[in-house]
Design a protein around this motif. Structure first.
Motif, PDB file in Angstrom:
ATOM      1  N   PRO A   1       0.807  -1.232   0.000  1.00  6.42           N
ATOM      2  CA  PRO A   1       0.000   0.000   0.000  1.00  6.42           C
ATOM      3  C   PRO A   1       0.833   1.272   0.000  1.00  6.42           C
ATOM      4  N   LEU A   2       1.980   1.244   0.674  1.00  5.82           N
ATOM      5  CA  LEU A   2       2.845   2.425   0.686  1.00  5.82           C
ATOM      6  C   LEU A   2       3.462   2.659  -0.691  1.00  5.82           C
TER       7      LEU A   2
ATOM      8  N   LEU B   1       2.084   1.799  -3.597  1.00  6.42           N
ATOM      9  CA  LEU B   1       1.014   2.322  -4.448  1.00  6.42           C
ATOM     10  C   LEU B   1       0.726   3.789  -4.136  1.00  6.42           C
ATOM     11  N   GLU B   2       0.816   4.148  -2.865  1.00  3.99           N
ATOM     12  CA  GLU B   2       0.604   5.542  -2.488  1.00  3.99           C
ATOM     13  C   GLU B   2       1.738   6.413  -3.018  1.00  3.99           C
ATOM     14  N   ALA B   3       2.975   5.904  -2.969  1.00  2.64           N
ATOM     15  CA  ALA B   3       4.112   6.691  -3.452  1.00  2.64           C
ATOM     16  C   ALA B   3       4.054   6.889  -4.957  1.00  2.64           C
ATOM     17  N   GLU B   4       3.491   5.931  -5.677  1.00  6.08           N
ATOM     18  CA  GLU B   4       3.395   6.074  -7.124  1.00  6.08           C
ATOM     19  C   GLU B   4       2.489   7.232  -7.530  1.00  6.08           C
ATOM     20  N   LYS B   5       1.635   7.666  -6.619  1.00  7.83           N
ATOM     21  CA  LYS B   5       0.797   8.831  -6.912  1.00  7.83           C
ATOM     22  C   LYS B   5       1.619  10.114  -6.991  1.00  7.83           C
ATOM     23  N   TYR B   6       2.812  10.088  -6.400  1.00  6.76           N
ATOM     24  CA  TYR B   6       3.653  11.282  -6.374  1.00  6.76           C
ATOM     25  C   TYR B   6       4.716  11.269  -7.454  1.00  6.76           C
TER      26      TYR B   6
ATOM     27  N   GLY C   1      -2.101  10.061  -9.476  1.00  4.14           N
ATOM     28  CA  GLY C   1      -2.298   8.649  -9.191  1.00  4.14           C
ATOM     29  C   GLY C   1      -1.977   7.794 -10.403  1.00  4.14           C
TER      30      GLY C   1
ATOM     31  N   VAL D   1       8.004  12.387  -2.852  1.00  4.28           N
ATOM     32  CA  VAL D   1       7.419  11.539  -1.826  1.00  4.28           C
ATOM     33  C   VAL D   1       7.541  12.219  -0.465  1.00  4.28           C
TER      34      VAL D   1
ATOM     35  N   LEU E   1       5.955   9.330   4.662  1.00  4.25           N
ATOM     36  CA  LEU E   1       5.644   8.115   3.907  1.00  4.25           C
ATOM     37  C   LEU E   1       6.901   7.275   3.714  1.00  4.25           C
TER      38      LEU E   1
END
Length: 260
Positions: A32-33, A35-40, A77, A209, A213
């Motif tokens: 999940p982290l 996938l969240e970082a790929e948004k940035y 995202g 990032v 995170l």
């Protein structure tokens, strides 16, 4: 032959169990982290082509848009389909299983070469030694990184990681088995040398990032690695119990009377 069969069986079982456990934990912690970082992540647009005739500009730009696709901006995202998500999960599990079996073979070979009795508890100690050498020690110079974080050249980072892991392994082995103080001192110096030289880092550490995170990812990565090595060492030691006899239980050579 039986020795080799038991060694490979122990490595296979320990690697599969540890790799499976690490994969399950990573799906709930590090994935999940990521996938969240790929948004940035920021994908820069492709360089513009050289000057072209004015009449062909609309067609060229239309073709370029179809060829390169839209440019993602910070916070937009990453669209992930079900097939892509399942492919990521499958590749993660496969990578963890392969790494688990490979590390288990190395650990089992090291236990066999050490010639010390081993069980699940002692195997846990061996596993924690592997965790310190492979994961913890290199993380002091190169912490686990998320996508979108600034980093130095990949070859330099890989070379430094190999030297740090090898040095830490040599240092742990010397502290555990060596009796000569000079050997121990040289091994500790070998472990500290990569850190004294310093890990390669980019000139600018700026990244999209958020730092919190990245810190959560480092903690989660080291936690899953510790679980991976704990299971690997315990299972490997348990399956190899009785395979290595202590030195005092080995039959001594009997000297015949009158023999010289």
């Amino acid at each position: 032959m039986d020795l080799i069969r038991r060694l490979f069986t122990a490595a296979l079982v320990a690697g599969v169990l540890s790799g499976t456990a690490a994969s399950v934990v990573q799906q709930a912690t590090t994935v999940p982290l990521i996938l969240e970082a790929e948004k940035y992540e920021v994908v820069t647009p492709p360089p513009a082509t050289a000057a072209a005739p004015t009449t062909a500009a609309p067609a060229a730009s239309h073709a370029e848009g179809h060829q390169h696709g839209p440019v993602r901006e910070v916070g937009e995202g990453v669209p992930v389909t079900l097939d892509e998500a399942m492919q990521r999960i499958g590749l993660t599990i496969a990578a963890n299983l392969i790494a688990g079996v490979a590390y288990a073979l190395l650990l089992a070979a090291a236990i066999l070469l050490a010639g010390r009795p081993v069980d699940a508890r002692r195997g846990l100690v061996w596993g924690m030694g592997g965790f310190v050498a492979i994961s913890l020690a290199p993380s002091f110079g190169l912490a686990p990184e998320l996508p979108g974080m600034a980093g130095a050249e990949l070859e330099l980072r890989q070379l430094w990681w190999l030297s740090a892991a090898a040095g830490a392994g040599v240092g742990i082995a010397a502290l555990a088995f060596a009796r000569n103080r000079l050997v121990i001192a040289v091994a500790i110096l070998a472990a500290a040398l990569p850190h004294l030289i310093g890990a390669p880092h980019p000139e600018s550490a700026e990244g999209a990032v958020p730092p919190e995170l990245a810190a959560r990812f480092v903690t989660a990565s080291l936690g899953s690695a510790a679980l991976f090595w704990a299971i690997l060492g315990s299972v490997c030691g348990w399956l190899m119990s009785g395979l290595v006899e202590p030195a005092e239980s080995r039959p001594a050579l009997r000297v015949q009377p009158g023999a010289r």
